[in-house]
Design a protein around this motif. Structure first.
Motif, short mmCIF file in Angstrom:
data_model
loop_
_atom_site.label_atom_id
_atom_site.label_comp_id
_atom_site.label_asym_id
_atom_site.label_seq_id
_atom_site.Cartn_x
_atom_site.Cartn_y
_atom_site.Cartn_z
N HIS A 60 -1.42 -11.15 109.25
CA HIS A 60 -2.80 -11.54 109.50
C HIS A 60 -3.57 -10.27 109.87
O HIS A 60 -3.20 -9.58 110.83
N THR A 61 -4.64 -10.00 109.15
CA THR A 61 -5.39 -8.75 109.35
C THR A 61 -6.87 -9.05 109.45
O THR A 61 -7.43 -9.80 108.64
N LEU A 62 -7.50 -8.42 110.42
CA LEU A 62 -8.95 -8.43 110.58
C LEU A 62 -9.45 -7.01 110.36
O LEU A 62 -9.01 -6.08 111.05
N VAL A 63 -10.35 -6.84 109.41
CA VAL A 63 -10.96 -5.53 109.15
C VAL A 63 -12.41 -5.60 109.60
O VAL A 63 -13.17 -6.46 109.15
N LEU A 64 -12.79 -4.70 110.48
CA LEU A 64 -14.18 -4.58 110.94
C LEU A 64 -14.76 -3.31 110.35
O LEU A 64 -14.15 -2.24 110.41
N ARG A 65 -15.98 -3.42 109.79
CA ARG A 65 -16.59 -2.31 109.07
C ARG A 65 -17.84 -1.82 109.79
O ARG A 65 -18.64 -2.64 110.25
N PHE A 66 -18.01 -0.51 109.83
CA PHE A 66 -19.10 0.11 110.58
C PHE A 66 -19.75 1.22 109.76
O PHE A 66 -19.13 1.78 108.86
N PHE A 67 -21.01 1.54 110.11
CA PHE A 67 -21.68 2.67 109.45
C PHE A 67 -22.57 3.38 110.47
O PHE A 67 -22.90 2.85 111.53
N GLY A 68 -22.93 4.64 110.13
CA GLY A 68 -23.70 5.47 111.03
C GLY A 68 -24.92 6.09 110.38
O GLY A 68 -25.40 5.64 109.33
N ASP A 69 -25.43 7.16 111.00
CA ASP A 69 -26.69 7.76 110.58
C ASP A 69 -26.68 8.19 109.11
O ASP A 69 -27.66 8.01 108.39
N VAL A 85 -24.37 3.84 115.70
CA VAL A 85 -23.32 3.11 114.98
C VAL A 85 -23.78 1.67 114.82
O VAL A 85 -24.24 1.04 115.79
N TRP A 86 -23.68 1.17 113.60
CA TRP A 86 -24.02 -0.23 113.33
C TRP A 86 -22.77 -0.95 112.84
O TRP A 86 -21.90 -0.36 112.18
N TYR A 87 -22.70 -2.24 113.14
CA TYR A 87 -21.62 -3.09 112.64
C TYR A 87 -22.07 -3.74 111.34
O TYR A 87 -23.15 -4.35 111.29
N PHE A 88 -21.27 -3.62 110.29
CA PHE A 88 -21.60 -4.22 109.00
C PHE A 88 -21.11 -5.67 108.93
O PHE A 88 -21.91 -6.60 108.94
N ALA A 89 -19.81 -5.86 108.87
CA ALA A 89 -19.25 -7.22 108.75
C ALA A 89 -17.74 -7.13 108.80
O ALA A 89 -17.15 -6.03 108.82
N GLU A 90 -17.10 -8.30 108.74
CA GLU A 90 -15.65 -8.40 108.77
C GLU A 90 -15.09 -8.71 107.38
O GLU A 90 -15.81 -9.19 106.49
N GLU A 91 -13.81 -8.46 107.22
CA GLU A 91 -13.02 -9.01 106.12
C GLU A 91 -11.69 -9.44 106.71
O GLU A 91 -11.12 -8.74 107.55
N ILE A 92 -11.21 -10.61 106.32
CA ILE A 92 -9.92 -11.07 106.83
C ILE A 92 -8.95 -11.26 105.67
O ILE A 92 -9.33 -11.60 104.55
N PHE A 93 -7.67 -11.00 105.97
CA PHE A 93 -6.58 -11.19 105.02
C PHE A 93 -5.47 -11.97 105.71
O PHE A 93 -5.09 -11.64 106.84
N LYS A 130 -21.47 9.77 104.35
CA LYS A 130 -20.20 10.05 105.02
C LYS A 130 -19.89 9.08 106.16
O LYS A 130 -18.74 8.92 106.55
N HIS A 131 -20.91 8.44 106.71
CA HIS A 131 -20.70 7.69 107.95
C HIS A 131 -20.37 6.22 107.68
O HIS A 131 -21.17 5.32 107.92
N TRP A 132 -19.16 6.02 107.18
CA TRP A 132 -18.61 4.69 106.98
C TRP A 132 -17.20 4.67 107.55
O TRP A 132 -16.48 5.67 107.49
N GLY A 133 -16.82 3.53 108.10
CA GLY A 133 -15.47 3.44 108.65
C GLY A 133 -15.00 2.01 108.79
O GLY A 133 -15.79 1.11 109.09
N ASN A 134 -13.71 1.81 108.54
CA ASN A 134 -13.07 0.51 108.72
C ASN A 134 -12.07 0.59 109.86
O ASN A 134 -11.34 1.58 109.99
N ALA A 135 -12.03 -0.46 110.65
CA ALA A 135 -10.98 -0.64 111.66
C ALA A 135 -10.06 -1.76 111.17
O ALA A 135 -10.48 -2.91 111.08
N TRP A 136 -8.83 -1.41 110.83
CA TRP A 136 -7.85 -2.33 110.21
C TRP A 136 -6.91 -2.80 111.31
O TRP A 136 -6.08 -2.02 111.81
N ILE A 137 -7.05 -4.06 111.70
CA ILE A 137 -6.35 -4.61 112.88
C ILE A 137 -5.36 -5.66 112.42
O ILE A 137 -5.74 -6.64 111.76
N THR A 138 -4.09 -5.49 112.76
CA THR A 138 -3.09 -6.50 112.44
C THR A 138 -2.59 -7.16 113.72
O THR A 138 -2.57 -6.53 114.79
#
Length: 280
Positions: free
Chosen positions: A228-237, A94-102, A126-134
């Motif tokens: 206030h939202t922090l989105v963290l984005r990740f990807f895999g193999d 699993v790798w960390y891509f970057a953040e997005e904030i709103f 297929k291996h992409w995912g966002n963690a949407w944190i409020t």
């Protein structure tokens, strides 16, 4: 205690494209995330989005801020998303891509346009995912909405995010992808036109979604004036590079983030670069 998704959550991610992970983060973890969110707000980066300022959709949006990259690279190592996405994807890495904030404030920012992140980012696989944190409790009507199963469906053109009167105004408009449907308009005529996922949220909850899923919404109002939202984005193999259309010069074939790194990748290449931190 190790945080892992359940089988039903894994099935929901793969089939629906999103699920609610309740109490995913500890009090310290959510506090640490909020501190970096506030630092990022006070130190905007070069991708700080201002096109909607002064409109009914005004929102502070910032992407992959290089000023906070070291802070975020350190933060994600303390969060449970490496193990979570390993399980969701069945990926060894699993790798960390970057953040997005709103930041939507003062109760005066309406619904965000429906979109797929993959419309303006050079992602495939297929291996992409966002963690949407409020960081505020959100009733369902002010929460993120996702169209169930849309991550396995059509790749639409993106939204320009610059026309508050037409959320379907194309990002590319060159015929590569079909134009976004006006989902809100269709739902206003027929509430069953789309199968919409959304949840009441409290701090520490995280919405996990596939970035190819159609998502949007999350307005603020008098009853829920701040989000206030922090989105963290990740990807895999199974994450690969996909060339974008060239009709929009602000994005070009490799997107608008990490341009120098993305110039080195060609269609179908594994999505890899030393700039992305491996977390699992």
């Amino acid at each position: 205690m190790e945080i892992k998704p359940t089988k039903s959550q894994i099935d929901a991610f793969r089939n629906d494209g999103a699920f609610l992970f309740e109490n995913c983060l500890t009090e310290k973890q959510i506090s640490d995330c909020y501190e970096i969110f506030k630092w990022n707000m006070a130190h905007p980066g070069p991708s700080n989005f201002r096109a909607l300022d002064g409109t009914k959709l005004q929102t502070h949006i910032d992407n992959a801020n290089p000023l906070s990259k070291d802070k975020l690279d350190n933060l994600v190592k303390t969060l449970p998303f490496g193990k979570i996405f390993q399980e969701l994807w069945g990926s060894e890495n699993v790798w960390y891509f970057a953040e997005e904030i709103f930041a939507k404030e003062n109760g005066n920012s309406g619904r965000g346009p429906w979109h797929q992140d993959t419309a303006n980012l050079p992602w495939a696989g297929k291996h992409w995912g966002n963690a949407w944190i409020t960081f505020q409790s959100l009733p369902k009507k002010n929460s993120l909405e996702i169209i169930r199963g849309s991550h396995n469906g059509i790749q639409y053109d993106g939204s320009s995010f610059s026309n508050p009167d037409d959320p379907t105004e194309p990002l590319w408009g060159d015929g590569t992808y079909p134009r976004l449907p006006h989902i809100d308009e269709e739902l206003s005529k027929d509430p069953n036109a789309y199968d919409v996922l959304s949840w009441d949220l409290k701090p520490r909850d995280v919405v996990i979604l596939h970035p190819r899923a159609l998502h949007g919404g999350a307005p603020v109002d008098e009853q829920c004036p701040t989000r206030h939202t922090l989105v963290l984005r990740f990807f895999g193999d199974d994450a690969t590079f996909r060339c974008l259309p060239t009709s929009n010069p602000s994005h070009a074939r490799n997107g608008f983030l990490f341009r120098e790194e993305m110039e080195k990748l060609n269609e179908g290449d594994l999505f890899r670069s030393p700039i992305f931190q491996k977390i699992a």
